[in-house]
Write an enzyme that holds these catalytic residues in place. Sequence first.
Site, PDB file in Angstrom:
ATOM      1  N   ASN A 143      -0.332   4.535  -0.179  1.00 27.02           N
ATOM      2  CA  ASN A 143      -0.928   5.795   0.280  1.00 27.02           C
ATOM      3  C   ASN A 143      -1.658   5.702   1.625  1.00 27.02           C
ATOM      4  O   ASN A 143      -2.428   6.592   1.980  1.00 27.02           O
ATOM      5  CB  ASN A 143      -1.868   6.363  -0.791  1.00 27.02           C
ATOM      6  CG  ASN A 143      -3.032   5.429  -1.079  1.00 27.02           C
ATOM      7  OD1 ASN A 143      -3.063   4.303  -0.552  1.00 27.02           O
ATOM      8  ND2 ASN A 143      -3.969   5.864  -1.882  1.00 27.02           N
ATOM      9  N   ASP A 171      -5.394  -9.943 -15.694  1.00 27.42           N
ATOM     10  CA  ASP A 171      -6.433 -10.931 -15.441  1.00 27.42           C
ATOM     11  C   ASP A 171      -7.672 -10.519 -16.234  1.00 27.42           C
ATOM     12  O   ASP A 171      -8.205  -9.432 -16.027  1.00 27.42           O
ATOM     13  CB  ASP A 171      -6.749 -10.937 -13.934  1.00 27.42           C
ATOM     14  CG  ASP A 171      -7.199 -12.295 -13.435  1.00 27.42           C
ATOM     15  OD1 ASP A 171      -7.971 -12.948 -14.141  1.00 27.42           O
ATOM     16  OD2 ASP A 171      -6.782 -12.687 -12.326  1.00 27.42           O
ATOM     17  N   ASP A 175      -9.845 -15.769 -16.477  1.00 27.76           N
ATOM     18  CA  ASP A 175     -10.644 -16.234 -15.352  1.00 27.76           C
ATOM     19  C   ASP A 175     -11.714 -17.240 -15.805  1.00 27.76           C
ATOM     20  O   ASP A 175     -12.377 -17.012 -16.829  1.00 27.76           O
ATOM     21  CB  ASP A 175     -11.319 -14.998 -14.726  1.00 27.76           C
ATOM     22  CG  ASP A 175     -11.979 -15.285 -13.398  1.00 27.76           C
ATOM     23  OD1 ASP A 175     -11.259 -15.658 -12.458  1.00 27.76           O
ATOM     24  OD2 ASP A 175     -13.208 -15.131 -13.296  1.00 27.76           O
ATOM     25  N   ASP A 179       0.845  -1.202   0.000  1.00 27.17           N
ATOM     26  CA  ASP A 179       0.000   0.000   0.000  1.00 27.17           C
ATOM     27  C   ASP A 179       0.873   1.242   0.000  1.00 27.17           C
ATOM     28  O   ASP A 179       1.684   1.427   0.904  1.00 27.17           O
ATOM     29  CB  ASP A 179      -0.906  -0.040   1.252  1.00 27.17           C
ATOM     30  CG  ASP A 179      -1.732   1.228   1.397  1.00 27.17           C
ATOM     31  OD1 ASP A 179      -1.958   1.918   0.380  1.00 27.17           O
ATOM     32  OD2 ASP A 179      -2.149   1.518   2.537  1.00 27.17           O
ATOM     33  N   GLU A 199      -7.895 -20.352 -16.705  1.00 32.13           N
ATOM     34  CA  GLU A 199      -8.284 -21.078 -15.494  1.00 32.13           C
ATOM     35  C   GLU A 199      -9.350 -22.083 -15.899  1.00 32.13           C
ATOM     36  O   GLU A 199     -10.425 -21.702 -16.360  1.00 32.13           O
ATOM     37  CB  GLU A 199      -8.836 -20.102 -14.458  1.00 32.13           C
ATOM     38  CG  GLU A 199      -9.174 -20.779 -13.138  1.00 32.13           C
ATOM     39  CD  GLU A 199     -10.037 -19.925 -12.214  1.00 32.13           C
ATOM     40  OE1 GLU A 199     -10.036 -20.175 -11.001  1.00 32.13           O
ATOM     41  OE2 GLU A 199     -10.738 -19.021 -12.707  1.00 32.13           O
ATOM     42  N   HIS A 219      -4.666 -17.010  -5.273  1.00 32.08           N
ATOM     43  CA  HIS A 219      -5.480 -16.198  -4.359  1.00 32.08           C
ATOM     44  C   HIS A 219      -6.751 -16.908  -3.917  1.00 32.08           C
ATOM     45  O   HIS A 219      -7.496 -16.363  -3.106  1.00 32.08           O
ATOM     46  CB  HIS A 219      -5.832 -14.883  -5.051  1.00 32.08           C
ATOM     47  CG  HIS A 219      -6.679 -15.109  -6.272  1.00 32.08           C
ATOM     48  ND1 HIS A 219      -6.188 -15.723  -7.409  1.00 32.08           N
ATOM     49  CD2 HIS A 219      -7.977 -14.855  -6.521  1.00 32.08           C
ATOM     50  CE1 HIS A 219      -7.160 -15.825  -8.291  1.00 32.08           C
ATOM     51  NE2 HIS A 219      -8.262 -15.309  -7.780  1.00 32.08           N
ATOM     52  N   ASP A 220      -7.034 -18.075  -4.479  1.00 28.26           N
ATOM     53  CA  ASP A 220      -8.229 -18.833  -4.086  1.00 28.26           C
ATOM     54  C   ASP A 220      -7.894 -20.034  -3.208  1.00 28.26           C
ATOM     55  O   ASP A 220      -8.802 -20.733  -2.749  1.00 28.26           O
ATOM     56  CB  ASP A 220      -8.959 -19.368  -5.333  1.00 28.26           C
ATOM     57  CG  ASP A 220      -9.501 -18.266  -6.228  1.00 28.26           C
ATOM     58  OD1 ASP A 220      -9.889 -17.206  -5.695  1.00 28.26           O
ATOM     59  OD2 ASP A 220      -9.539 -18.472  -7.457  1.00 28.26           O
ATOM     60  N   ASP A 245      -4.129   3.907   2.774  1.00 26.23           N
ATOM     61  CA  ASP A 245      -5.561   3.636   2.937  1.00 26.23           C
ATOM     62  C   ASP A 245      -5.825   2.174   3.319  1.00 26.23           C
ATOM     63  O   ASP A 245      -6.977   1.744   3.405  1.00 26.23           O
ATOM     64  CB  ASP A 245      -6.363   4.019   1.686  1.00 26.23           C
ATOM     65  CG  ASP A 245      -6.017   3.161   0.483  1.00 26.23           C
ATOM     66  OD1 ASP A 245      -5.086   2.322   0.583  1.00 26.23           O
ATOM     67  OD2 ASP A 245      -6.662   3.317  -0.569  1.00 26.23           O
ATOM     68  N   ASP A 272      -1.835  -1.174  -3.858  1.00 20.46           N
ATOM     69  CA  ASP A 272      -2.145  -0.432  -5.079  1.00 20.46           C
ATOM     70  C   ASP A 272      -0.998  -0.513  -6.076  1.00 20.46           C
ATOM     71  O   ASP A 272       0.044  -1.102  -5.796  1.00 20.46           O
ATOM     72  CB  ASP A 272      -2.476   1.025  -4.722  1.00 20.46           C
ATOM     73  CG  ASP A 272      -1.462   1.604  -3.738  1.00 20.46           C
ATOM     74  OD1 ASP A 272      -0.254   1.529  -4.041  1.00 20.46           O
ATOM     75  OD2 ASP A 272      -1.866   2.083  -2.647  1.00 20.46           O
TER      76      ASP A 272
HETATM   77  C1  GLC Z   1     -12.000 -17.362 -10.399  1.00 21.19           C
HETATM   78  C2  GLC Z   1     -11.186 -16.448  -9.547  1.00 21.19           C
HETATM   79  C3  GLC Z   1     -11.902 -16.222  -8.258  1.00 21.19           C
HETATM   80  C4  GLC Z   1     -13.224 -15.579  -8.562  1.00 21.19           C
HETATM   81  C5  GLC Z   1     -14.026 -16.396  -9.577  1.00 21.19           C
HETATM   82  C6  GLC Z   1     -15.150 -15.596 -10.158  1.00 21.19           C
HETATM   83  O1  GLC Z   1     -12.128 -18.622  -9.842  1.00 21.19           O
HETATM   84  O2  GLC Z   1      -9.901 -16.954  -9.381  1.00 21.19           O
HETATM   85  O3  GLC Z   1     -11.153 -15.447  -7.360  1.00 21.19           O
HETATM   86  O4  GLC Z   1     -13.974 -15.435  -7.401  1.00 21.19           O
HETATM   87  O5  GLC Z   1     -13.239 -16.804 -10.662  1.00 21.19           O
HETATM   88  O6  GLC Z   1     -14.655 -14.587 -10.988  1.00 21.19           O
HETATM   89 CA    CA Z   2      -3.593   2.142  -1.223  1.00 19.05          CA
END
Ligand code: GLC
Ligand code: CA
Length: 548
Positions: free
Chosen positions: A33, A108, A209, A31, A251, A325-326, A35, A39
Site C-alpha cells: 500500500n 512467531d 522467541d 509493501d 530459539e 533477522h538478527d 507506506d 505487510d
Molecule cells: C529474539 C528475536 C529478536 C528480539 C529478541 C527479543 O532474539 O529474534 O529479534 O529482539 O528476541 O524479543
Molecule cells: Ca504497507
Amino acid sequence: MKVMKEMTQTVNSKWWQRAVIYQIYPRSFADSNGDGIGDLQGIIAKLDYLEMLGIDAIWLSPVCRSPQDDNGYDISDYRDIDPMFGTLADMEELIQEAQKHHIRIIMDLVLNHSSDEHYWFQEAKKSRENPYHDYYVWRDGAEGEYPNDMRAAFGGSAWEWVPEIQQYYFHQFSVKQPDLNWENPKLRQEIYDMINWWIGKGVGGFRLDVIDQIAKEPDKKITNNGPRLHEYLRELSRETFQKADLVTVGEAWGATTELAKLYSNPDNSELSMVFQFEHICLDQIEGKEKWDLAPLPFMKLKEVFGRWQTELCGKGWNSLFWNNHDLPRIVSRWGNDGQYRVESAKMLAVLLHGLQGTPYIYQGEELGMTNVQYEIEDYRDIETLNLYRERLEKGYSREEIMRSIHAKSRDNARTPMQWNDGANAGFTEGTPWLKINPNYREIHAKGQIGDEDSIFSCYQKLIRLRKEYSVFVDGDFQMLLENDRNIFAYTRTNADSRLLVVCNFYDTTVSYSLEEDVTDMELLISNYKDADQTGVLRPYEARMYLKK
Ligand code: GLC
Ligand code: CA
C-alpha cells in the site's frame, strides 16, 4: 522402488523433517500500500514466488499488535494484527491462500515478555494488589538501588523503577519489553488459551522467541536454562502443540547438544527442534559480545557442525540455518560478497542443505543478498542504536564501532527484499522504512528466476532434491577430511543411497583425496559449470554427489 521409498518416508518421518522453511521479516518483504512498510497483502502477492522456490512453510516474524519498539517483538495484543501489517482478516486470508500454494504459516510466539503497552502490564503496574500484577517479575527496592546488577540485552540495567508502586520490574530486553512471570499458573493458562486460539485459525506451527529465557530466576541471576524450563515446556506442549500436527522451533541461545535432545526428543514432549547458536557465535572474541569481532575458526566450525549432526541423530532433530533477522548476511560474513559472491553463496547453500535437519532460508538469502555499510543515521535497529551510544560513552572510537556495526548489525538482514532493478527494488512505491541496499540494481529476484546458473535456481534445486531422496532426511552423517583447513566434506548414508558433499570454504584452489570413488556417482549439483572430478576444488567450489 520409488513407491516403497515414499512409503517408508511417510511412516518414519514427520512433515517438518522433510520440509524447508522460509523466514519472512514482514516489514521488509513486500509493501502493498505504499507506506514503505511490508505487510500481509504484500506477502500474499508473493506466494507464487515462494511456491516456485519450493518451500513448505513460512515462519513469519511477529505481526501481532505492537508499538514496534523492537519491530514487533514487543506485543501489546497477541490476538490481533498490527494495523501496519493489515487486519486479522488479512491474516486469515494469508493462511488460506498459502494453503492453496501448499505452504503452511508458522507464527512467531513471543512468550518471554510482552510490550509494556499490553493491557496486562498496564494493569500490573497500577498496584501490587492488581490481579495482573503477578503476570510480571517485580522486586522491591528503593529508587536508584537496583535489586542487582543484571544488564538488559539491549543495554542498561535489567530493572526498571515504577514510582507509583515503589517496585522494579525485570526486563531482559528493552524497558518496553517487561518479562512475563512463568511461575504464575494463571499467566501460563492465558498463554495456552491464546495459542489454542491461533491453532484454531489453521496455523502450521510456531517459532518460540528466546524460549530458554522464560524460566528466569533473577535473584540467582539465572536467565537461560532456568531450573523449571523443561517442566514449563512440557506443560506448554501438552496443553497446546500436541493437539495438532504442528512444527515448533524454539530459539535457544543457551542450548547444548544435551539440552537439544530434551527439547527435540522424538517423543514430542517438548518441541520439534531448536535454533542453537553454537556455530553462529564463533566469529567473536570468546567470552565477549558479538560486536567484538574475531576471524571465523574454521576447524571449530567443522567440529561444531559434526558434533550436532552426530549427537542428535535419532535422538533429536537439528534446525539448519545461516541467517535470520538478527544475523548478518552469510555471504558477506563467511562467504565472499565481491568477486565470488555467486560461487560462495551457492557453496554455503550446498553445505547446509546436505546436512540432517530442517533447513531455514531467510528472505533474500536465496538471491545472495549482502550486508550494508550505512552511516549511523541510516540504522533503525534498537540494538544497533543503543550499542553505538553505549560504546561511544565507553570511549570506543567511532571507526571501531562502525566496523562492528557493519559486520554485525541486525539491520544487515533487515534491508528490504530486492525484487527487481526498478524504483526501490520493487519493494514499495513509497519511501522504504529502512534504506534499500544500493546493490539492488545487480542483485534482485527478477534477474535470477529462470536463470539456471543463479543462486535462486541453486536453492530451488536443493529443495527439490530434498523432496526426491530420502537420504537427505534420514541418512547418517559422517565427516570427511576432518583435518583439512579449507574443505568441508561429509557423507550421508541410508539403506538406499549415499550422498557426498565436498565444499571449498575459501577463495584459493585446493586439492584433496578421498577414498570415496565418485566415478560411479551422479553429480547432483555443483557451482561451477565444468565440474571436473580430479580432486581439485576451485575457489568456493561445491559439489554434491549421489550413489544409488
Ligand atoms: C529474539 C528475536 C529478536 C528480539 C529478541 C527479543 O532474539 O529474534 O529479534 O529482539 O528476541 O524479543
Ligand atoms: Ca504497507
